[in-house]
Design a protein around this motif. Structure first.
Motif, PDB file in Angstrom:
ATOM      1  N   LEU A 138     -43.990  23.450 148.882  1.00  0.00           N
ATOM      2  CA  LEU A 138     -43.798  21.999 149.032  1.00  0.00           C
ATOM      3  C   LEU A 138     -42.819  21.420 148.023  1.00  0.00           C
ATOM      4  CD1 LEU A 138     -47.476  20.841 149.714  1.00  0.00           C
ATOM      5  CD2 LEU A 138     -45.632  21.124 151.387  1.00  0.00           C
ATOM      6  N   LEU A 139     -42.793  21.987 146.809  1.00  0.00           N
ATOM      7  CA  LEU A 139     -41.952  21.422 145.753  1.00  0.00           C
ATOM      8  C   LEU A 139     -40.524  21.976 145.759  1.00  0.00           C
ATOM      9  CD1 LEU A 139     -44.640  21.445 142.942  1.00  0.00           C
ATOM     10  CD2 LEU A 139     -43.705  19.422 144.056  1.00  0.00           C
ATOM     11  N   THR A 140     -40.285  22.970 146.591  1.00  0.00           N
ATOM     12  CA  THR A 140     -38.928  23.515 146.704  1.00  0.00           C
ATOM     13  C   THR A 140     -38.300  23.196 148.056  1.00  0.00           C
ATOM     14  OG1 THR A 140     -39.809  25.620 147.524  1.00  0.00           O
ATOM     15  CG2 THR A 140     -39.453  25.426 145.139  1.00  0.00           C
ATOM     16  N   ARG A 177     -42.019  21.581 154.746  1.00  0.00           N
ATOM     17  CA  ARG A 177     -42.027  20.117 154.721  1.00  0.00           C
ATOM     18  C   ARG A 177     -43.326  19.608 155.343  1.00  0.00           C
ATOM     19  NH1 ARG A 177     -36.629  18.353 154.263  1.00  0.00           N
ATOM     20  NH2 ARG A 177     -37.505  16.272 153.857  1.00  0.00           N
ATOM     21  N   LEU A 178     -43.826  18.531 154.810  1.00  0.00           N
ATOM     22  CA  LEU A 178     -45.004  17.896 155.385  1.00  0.00           C
ATOM     23  C   LEU A 178     -44.621  17.183 156.676  1.00  0.00           C
ATOM     24  CD1 LEU A 178     -46.615  16.357 152.165  1.00  0.00           C
ATOM     25  CD2 LEU A 178     -47.410  18.357 153.440  1.00  0.00           C
ATOM     26  N   ASN A 224     -44.758   9.964 139.133  1.00  0.00           N
ATOM     27  CA  ASN A 224     -45.087  10.766 137.948  1.00  0.00           C
ATOM     28  C   ASN A 224     -45.982  11.959 138.308  1.00  0.00           C
ATOM     29  OD1 ASN A 224     -47.335   9.144 138.466  1.00  0.00           O
ATOM     30  ND2 ASN A 224     -47.882   8.928 136.312  1.00  0.00           N
ATOM     31  N   GLU A 225     -46.852  11.788 139.309  1.00  0.00           N
ATOM     32  CA  GLU A 225     -47.710  12.912 139.720  1.00  0.00           C
ATOM     33  C   GLU A 225     -46.878  14.002 140.398  1.00  0.00           C
ATOM     34  OE1 GLU A 225     -51.379  12.337 141.617  1.00  0.00           O
ATOM     35  OE2 GLU A 225     -52.242  11.245 139.932  1.00  0.00           O
ATOM     36  N   GLN A 284     -42.362  12.305 147.927  1.00  0.00           N
ATOM     37  CA  GLN A 284     -42.920  12.695 146.620  1.00  0.00           C
ATOM     38  C   GLN A 284     -44.409  12.362 146.569  1.00  0.00           C
ATOM     39  OE1 GLN A 284     -40.824  10.931 143.274  1.00  0.00           O
ATOM     40  NE2 GLN A 284     -38.872  11.033 144.369  1.00  0.00           N
ATOM     41  N   LYS A 285     -44.733  11.122 146.976  1.00  0.00           N
ATOM     42  CA  LYS A 285     -46.129  10.672 146.928  1.00  0.00           C
ATOM     43  C   LYS A 285     -47.013  11.517 147.836  1.00  0.00           C
ATOM     44  CE  LYS A 285     -47.398   7.012 145.400  1.00  0.00           C
ATOM     45  NZ  LYS A 285     -48.096   6.635 144.132  1.00  0.00           N
ATOM     46  N   ALA A 286     -46.490  11.849 149.008  1.00  0.00           N
ATOM     47  CA  ALA A 286     -47.273  12.639 149.963  1.00  0.00           C
ATOM     48  C   ALA A 286     -47.531  14.044 149.431  1.00  0.00           C
ATOM     49  CB  ALA A 286     -46.548  12.703 151.305  1.00  0.00           C
TER      50      ALA A 286
END
Length: 615
Positions: A203-205, A209-210, A322-323, A366-368
C-alpha cells in the motif's frame, strides 16, 4: 510453607539423592574437539537455544555428527528432559518435547532427567517455571559480570510436590492447556504482524491500490512534505530547568512505548529550560523520529512535546497525513540506516534525511491507507492485550495450583473439572479486607519508597485505588474527595493503622505531611503477598507507575472513577462528559482549575484507563 495433606516439601537435591532424578552437566574441556562439530547434524542445546520454556534451534546453532552423538551418548537429550543454561539467563529452563529431532547437551547446559514413575517430568517443569523458583535461581546464582548456575545451586531449589501422581498430572495438564492457548495466540499475532508488514509494502509503495483510488503519486523528497526539527537538552546542572510541565522525550521513552502515540515521558522541563536549550516545542501530531542510536524508531506525539538531540522530528505540511507518514517511515527505515554515519555512534543528518526520495499519494488516499493500517494495528493491539491477560491468568494459576491452595483432585481422589478451578477460588473464605489493605499498602511502600522522593499518603491511596481496579475489586470505600479518589476508612480504621500496628510500615509526620517508610516487619507482609498470589499485582503497579508523579496518579484515578460512574449511568465516555461529572461534584470541581486537568490531559487519561482496565 503451610502443611497440606498429600503434599510434601523437598529440595531438588533430595529427589536426586533418593534416586528419582539424575543430573548431567554438559561436556567440559577437551571432551569435544573442534573437528566433531559439523554444519549439518545433531543440534547442540546450550545457552542460546534454551528459551522461556522451549527449545529454539537457530541457523548458527552448532551441530555434532551422528558418530559423536553415539559415542558420547550420556550427553544425548531425551523427551521430557529438563535443561538449564549454566550462565547468563540462569532462570530459563525448557522441556525437551516429544519429537523426531535429536538433541545433544552443550557444554553450557545442565540436564535433569526424571527416572521414577512417582514424579511427573511435566509437573517438575512447571514447578521450576514458577516465579518462586525463577527468583531463587537469580538470587542464588554465582558471578558478578555474568550469572552462573551449577549442580549445587540446582540441588538447593525448594519444591512443593503432591505425592499423588494423578494430582501432578492434573496440574501439569491444566498448565499445558493454557500454554497451548498462549502459543496459538502468539502464532496468530505473528501472522497478523506478517500480514500487516506485507500490506505496508504494497500500500505504501503503490504496488497495490485501495478501491476508488487511481490518481498518480508524486515523486518528492522527505524535506518537501514536512519540516525537520532538531532536539536539545537543557543543562542538567541547573535545577530550575527540570521537573516542569513540558514533556521532554528521549529515545528510551520511544523504545519503552509500545503504542503508536506517546503521551508521557520520564522527564519534563520548564519554560526556562526550553528557552535555554536548542529544543523546540513540537505540536501534537508531530512525528518523533530517532536519528541516532535507535535510528528509525518513531512515535506520534499525543501532546505538545520537545525532544533531546537524538531526534529529527517531522512536522507535516498541509495535506500530508501524519499517520500515513508514520507508516511510511517504517518503509523508509532501511534507506535511513544506509545514510547514517559516525564513528562513536551512527546518526543521520538533517540534510540526508530531507533528501530521502518518497512517493506521495493524494491526501484522501493517504488517509485511507493510514486507516487500513491503523485498523490492523488495533487488531494486533487487542490480541496482545488478550495474550497478556492469559499470561497473567497463568501466573495466578501457578500461585494457586503449585502451592496446593487449590486442589484439582478432591479428598476421594476424584479429579475436579477444570472449569471449577476459579469458581473454587472465589468460594474460598476471603481475607479480612482491612488486613488485605494493610498488606497491600506494605507492598506499595516496599517498592515505591525512596529517600530522595518521599512517599506520601496521597500517592499510596491512588496506587491502592488503581490496584483494586486492576483486580476488579470493590472500590466503594473510595470517595470523591478534593484529592480523591480517597478512602477515609483505609486511613483511620482499616489498612493503614493495621500496617503501622504490625510494623509493616511506619508513618512519619512533618510540616509537609505524612511520609510512609518501611517498617521492621516488612518482610512478614511480603511473605503474605507471595503466599496469597498478590505479588504480581505489586509488580504490575511498578511496571505501570514507577515513574508516575502524584499529580498524574490523581488525574488517572479521578478520570477512571468518572468513567465508572458514566458507564453505570449508560452515558458516553468523552472529555466533555467527564468534565461535566467533575464539575457537578462540589469536592471535585476545583480539579478543573489545575494545570494537569486540561482537556488534552483528560483525553490522555481516558485512553490510559481504557488500556489498563478494559482489556
Amino acid at each position: 510453607m503451610v502443611k497440606i495433606s498429600g503434599w510434601e516439601s523437598k529440595t531438588l537435591g533430595t529427589l536426586i539423592n533418593e534416586g528419582k532424578i539424575v543430573i548431567q552437566t554438559g561436556p567440559f574441556g577437551t571432551v569435544l574437539s573442534a573437528k566433531e562439530f559439523v554444519k549439518y547434524g545433531i543440534p547442540v542445546v546450550a545457552v542460546r537455544e534454551i528459551r522461556e520454556g522451549y527449545i529454539q534451534i537457530f541457523d548458527e546453532t552448532p551441530c555434532v555428527s551422528m558418530e559423536t552423538y553415539n559415542r558420547l551418548s550420556k550427553y544425548n537429550l531425551a523427551t521430557n528432559d529438563l535443561v538449564f543454561a549454566r550462565k547468563g539467563n540462569v532462570e530459563r529452563s525448557a522441556l525437551i518435547p516429544l519429537t523426531k529431532t535429536k538433541y545433544f547437551l552443550g557444554s553450557d547446559g545442565i540436564c535433569l532427567r526424571v527416572i521414577t514413575k512417582n514424579l511427573l517430568p511435566q509437573y517438575l517443569f512447571y514447578a521450576i517455571q514458577s516465579n518462586t523458583v525463577r527468583s531463587f535461581l537469580i538470587q542464588n546464582a554465582y558471578g558478578t559480570t555474568m550469572a552462573g548456575l551449577n549442580e549445587k545451586i540446582l540441588s538447593s531449589i525448594p519444591l512443593f510436590l503432591p505425592v499423588d501422581i494423578d494430582e501432578q498430572s492434573a496440574i501439569a495438564e491444566t498448565f499445558s492447556d493454557i500454554d497451548r492457548l498462549i502459543s496459538s495466540l502468539q502464532k496468530l499475532i505473528e501472522k497478523k504482524k506478517a500480514i500487516k508488514q506485507g500490506a505496508m509494502q504494497e500500500l505504501l509503495t503503490g504496488k497495490k491500490r485501495l478501491p476508488g483510488f487511481s490518481g498518480e503519486w508524486s515523486k518528492q523528497q522527505l524535506g518537501d512534505i514536512c519540516n525537520i526539527v532538531n532536539g536539545g537538552t537543557p543543562s542538567t546542572s541547573i535545577a530550575e530547568f527540570w521537573n516542569g510541565k513540558i514533556l521532554w522525550c528521549t529515545p528510551t521513552d520511544i523504545t519503552s512505548c509500545s503504542t503508536k502515540y506517546i503521551y508521557i515521558t520520564e522527564s519534563k522541563i520548564t519554560e526556562s529550560g526550553l528557552k535555554a536549550s536548542s529544543a523546540t516545542l513540537l505540536p501534537k501530531g508531530a512525528l518523533l523520529l530517532c536519528s541516532r542510536a535507535t535510528i528509525g524508531e518513531v512515535r506520534i506525539a499525543g501532546n505538545a512535546i520537545c525532544t533531546n538531540q537524538g531526534f529529527k522530528s517531522l512536522v507535516v505540511h498541509q495535506n500530508i497525513s501524519n499517520e500515513w507518514l508514520y507508516y511510511m517511515v517504517h518503509v523508509l527505515k532501511s534507506n535511513i540506516l544506509e545514510k547514517a554515519i559516525g564513528s562513536t555512534f551512527l546518526e543521520i543528518s538533517k540534510k540526508d534525511l530531507a533528501e530521502l526520495d518518497i512517493i506521495v499519494p493524494e491526501f484522501t488516499e493517504q488517509k485511507a491507507i493510514a486507516q487500513v493500517l491503523s485498523d490492523m494495528d488495533n487488531e494486533i493491539e487487542q490480541l496482545e492485550k488478550k495474550l497478556a491477560k492469559y499470561q497473567h491468568i497463568k501466573q495466578g494459576m501457578m500461585q494457586e495450583l503449585l502451592t496446593g491452595r487449590i486442589r484439582l483432585v478432591d479428598a476421594d481422589d476424584k479429579e475436579q473439572p477444570k472449569t471449577q478451578i476459579f469458581q473454587e477460588k472465589q468460594s474460598q473464605p476471603a481475607h479480612n479486607q482491612h488486613f488485605d489493605d494493610a498488606v497491600m499498602i506494605a507492598g506499595i511502600v516496599n517498592v515505591f519508597y525512596s529517600e530522595k522522593y518521599p512517599l506520601g499518603r496521597k500517592k499510596v491511596q491512588k496506587l491502592l485505588y488503581l490496584v483494586r481496579r486492576k483486580e476488579q475489586a470493590d472500590i466503594s470505600a473510595f470517595h470523591k474527595k478534593a484529592a480523591g479518589p480517597y478512602a477515609d476508612e483505609i486511613r483511620y480504621k482499616g489498612g493503614e493503622p493495621i500496617a503501622q500496628k504490625n510494623k509493616y510500615i511506619q508513618v512519619k509526620r512533618s510540616e509537609k505531611g505524612s511520609r510512609f517508610e518501611k517498617g521492621v516487619q516488612m518482610q512478614q507482609a511480603i511473605a503474605y503477598l507471595q503466599d496469597w498470589g498478590k505479588q504480581a499485582d505489586i509488580d504490575w503497579l511498578v511496571s505501570q507507575f514507577q515513574y508516575t508523579s502524584v499529580n498524574e496518579l490523581e488525574l488517572l484515578a479521578t478520570v477512571d472513577m468518572a468513567i465508572c460512574d458514566l458507564r453505570r449511568e449508560g452515558k458516553e465516555i468523552s472529555v466533555a462528559s467527564i468534565k461535566d461529572l467533575i464539575a457537578s461534584n462540589k469536592e471535585w470541581r476545583d480539579k478543573l482549575k489545575k494545570t494537569y486537568f486540561l482537556d488534552s490531559d483528560i483525553q490522555r487519561a481516558i485512553k490510559k484507563c481504557q488500556d489498563l482496565f478494559e482489556s
